[in-house]
Design an enzyme around this catalytic site. Structure first.
Site, PDB file in Angstrom:
ATOM      1  N   LYS A 169      -2.917  15.964  -1.176  1.00  0.00           N
ATOM      2  CA  LYS A 169      -2.595  17.166  -0.417  1.00  0.00           C
ATOM      3  C   LYS A 169      -1.729  18.098  -1.250  1.00  0.00           C
ATOM      4  O   LYS A 169      -0.843  17.657  -1.980  1.00  0.00           O
ATOM      5  CB  LYS A 169      -1.858  16.791   0.882  1.00  0.00           C
ATOM      6  CG  LYS A 169      -2.741  16.117   1.919  1.00  0.00           C
ATOM      7  CD  LYS A 169      -1.989  15.895   3.213  1.00  0.00           C
ATOM      8  CE  LYS A 169      -2.892  15.326   4.299  1.00  0.00           C
ATOM      9  NZ  LYS A 169      -2.164  15.108   5.570  1.00  0.00           N
ATOM     10  N   HIS A 177      -9.164   5.644   7.782  1.00  0.00           N
ATOM     11  CA  HIS A 177      -7.714   5.750   7.947  1.00  0.00           C
ATOM     12  C   HIS A 177      -7.097   4.404   8.333  1.00  0.00           C
ATOM     13  O   HIS A 177      -5.961   4.109   7.948  1.00  0.00           O
ATOM     14  CB  HIS A 177      -7.375   6.810   8.991  1.00  0.00           C
ATOM     15  CG  HIS A 177      -6.099   7.538   8.688  1.00  0.00           C
ATOM     16  ND1 HIS A 177      -5.912   8.289   7.545  1.00  0.00           N
ATOM     17  CD2 HIS A 177      -4.919   7.598   9.359  1.00  0.00           C
ATOM     18  CE1 HIS A 177      -4.685   8.790   7.535  1.00  0.00           C
ATOM     19  NE2 HIS A 177      -4.068   8.382   8.619  1.00  0.00           N
ATOM     20  N   ARG A 187      -6.531   2.500   5.286  1.00  0.00           N
ATOM     21  CA  ARG A 187      -5.310   2.999   4.632  1.00  0.00           C
ATOM     22  C   ARG A 187      -4.078   2.392   5.295  1.00  0.00           C
ATOM     23  O   ARG A 187      -3.150   1.929   4.614  1.00  0.00           O
ATOM     24  CB  ARG A 187      -5.304   4.524   4.742  1.00  0.00           C
ATOM     25  CG  ARG A 187      -4.105   5.248   4.173  1.00  0.00           C
ATOM     26  CD  ARG A 187      -4.387   6.744   4.232  1.00  0.00           C
ATOM     27  NE  ARG A 187      -3.198   7.564   4.170  1.00  0.00           N
ATOM     28  CZ  ARG A 187      -2.635   7.995   3.047  1.00  0.00           C
ATOM     29  NH1 ARG A 187      -3.145   7.638   1.880  1.00  0.00           N
ATOM     30  NH2 ARG A 187      -1.562   8.772   3.081  1.00  0.00           N
ATOM     31  N   HIS A 207       2.603  10.177   0.444  1.00  0.00           N
ATOM     32  CA  HIS A 207       3.374  10.797   1.518  1.00  0.00           C
ATOM     33  C   HIS A 207       4.410  11.746   0.918  1.00  0.00           C
ATOM     34  O   HIS A 207       5.013  11.445  -0.115  1.00  0.00           O
ATOM     35  CB  HIS A 207       4.082   9.742   2.362  1.00  0.00           C
ATOM     36  CG  HIS A 207       3.165   9.002   3.289  1.00  0.00           C
ATOM     37  ND1 HIS A 207       3.473   7.769   3.819  1.00  0.00           N
ATOM     38  CD2 HIS A 207       1.957   9.330   3.802  1.00  0.00           C
ATOM     39  CE1 HIS A 207       2.490   7.363   4.609  1.00  0.00           C
ATOM     40  NE2 HIS A 207       1.554   8.299   4.604  1.00  0.00           N
ATOM     41  N   TYR A 242       5.330   2.145   9.215  1.00  0.00           N
ATOM     42  CA  TYR A 242       4.732   0.841   8.968  1.00  0.00           C
ATOM     43  C   TYR A 242       5.728  -0.295   9.134  1.00  0.00           C
ATOM     44  O   TYR A 242       5.337  -1.448   9.274  1.00  0.00           O
ATOM     45  CB  TYR A 242       4.117   0.809   7.562  1.00  0.00           C
ATOM     46  CG  TYR A 242       3.003   1.803   7.415  1.00  0.00           C
ATOM     47  CD1 TYR A 242       1.784   1.620   8.050  1.00  0.00           C
ATOM     48  CD2 TYR A 242       3.167   2.966   6.667  1.00  0.00           C
ATOM     49  CE1 TYR A 242       0.764   2.548   7.945  1.00  0.00           C
ATOM     50  CE2 TYR A 242       2.151   3.900   6.547  1.00  0.00           C
ATOM     51  CZ  TYR A 242       0.960   3.686   7.196  1.00  0.00           C
ATOM     52  OH  TYR A 242      -0.048   4.611   7.086  1.00  0.00           O
TER      53      TYR A 242
END
Length: 305
Positions: free
Chosen positions: A172, A243, A246, A269, A278
């Site tokens: 990103k 996802h 992931r 991230h 997580y």
């Protein structure tokens, strides 16, 4: 004016096509709600935003969906502020609806290992079916690296560095990161690339994956492959998506002692807060193990047993 905003998202903010589409939809819907073609202070006051929010919730949309809409509108209003059309951001003055915090879904290590063992056997039984090898490799790369779908679709042969055992990934915001790959998986990848060149000798762009028609991967294709590969497999009863693969890698790394900062870098991230979710999954596993093994948990803890 709306198209100028969209161009800003694409050129300056470098948002993904999916994010741009979501922002376009939110702005278009807001304007349509007030039967307006152009933004103005007359329809962009806190009370107007609250009316739109209430309408969306009344339509049965979740708090999460409406919060995403408000985030898009807030970015739009900040842009309008810089254009001199607004004097303030009305969205910032509207309380966001509370949404239920959901723990990320993940597959167990046993289920993941079972799938890769069975898919390898299938590939070995049908060595001439390249699509079987490609589909298995798509899931192997997704799980072993934690890549996003869009990152996987953009992969090229040159993004894999066999000498250093890593992938170079463009994430990103056009941020590049390097993801280490275990040695055994590197060997599988090298074998796959050899088969890839045999199956598709003409691949001028050097795409790492191609569809059955020789085109670059697209998001829907990846979704379909993951869904098809995991359907009917033991241990995959929930949502079957890239996802979740992931999420699974992140959870398994954490459970095996990897630190949050390392996981953050691997997943790409932008902040540690996005990775900390997580830890909840890890705690749930710890709690389950603890309660199963605790001596006071047996027989209701009677007589000290």
């Amino acid at each position: 004016m709306k198209e100028n905003f969209i161009a800003y998202l694409q050129a300056e903010r470098r948002f993904s096509p999916r994010t741009v589409a979501l922002y376009r939809e939110a702005v278009s819907e807001y304007l349509a709600f007030f039967e307006a073609e152009e933004p103005s202070a007359d329809i962009l006051m806190p009370r107007h935003v609250r009316s739109y929010l209430a309408w969306g919730l009344d339509q049965g949309r979740s708090a999460r969906t409406m919060n995403l809409k408000l985030s898009a509108l807030s970015t739009w209003c900040n842009w309008l502020l810089r254009q001199g059309i607004l004097k303030g951001n009305p969205v910032s003055k509207v309380p966001r609806p509370k949404q239920e915090k959901r723990l990320p879904e993940f597959y167990t290590e046993k289920a993941i290992s079972g799938y890769f063992d069975r898919s390898l056997q299938q590939v070995e039984e049908h060595p001439d079916d390249f699509s079987l090898l490609r589909d298995r490799m798509i899931l192997l790369v997704l799980y072993s690296t934690g890549m996003r779908r869009a990152e996987l679709c953009r992969l090229k042969h040159t993004d894999f560095d066999a000498g250093r055992s890593l992938f170079r990934v463009l994430g990103k915001g056009d941020k590049q990161r390097e993801i280490p790959v275990p040695a055994l998986i590197c060997q599988e990848i090298s074998l796959y690339l050899g088969k890839m060149r045999e199956a598709w000798p003409v691949n001028p762009e050097g795409w790492f994956f191609l569809t059955d028609k020789g085109a670059p991967l697209y998001l829907g294709f990846v979704d379909n492959v993951v869904r098809r590969e995991l359907s009917g497999e033991e241990g995959f009863t929930g949502r079957k998506s890239p996802h979740v693969l992931r999420h699974s890698l992140a959870t398994h790394l954490l459970n095996r002692g990897a630190d949050l900062n390392s996981i953050k870098e691997i997943l790409g991230h932008s902040s540690l807060a996005a990775t900390q979710v997580y830890t909840h999954n890890s705690f749930e596993q710890l709690k389950k193990t603890y309660l199963t093994a605790h001596p006071r948990a047996k027989n209701g803890g009677k007589h000290g047993n």
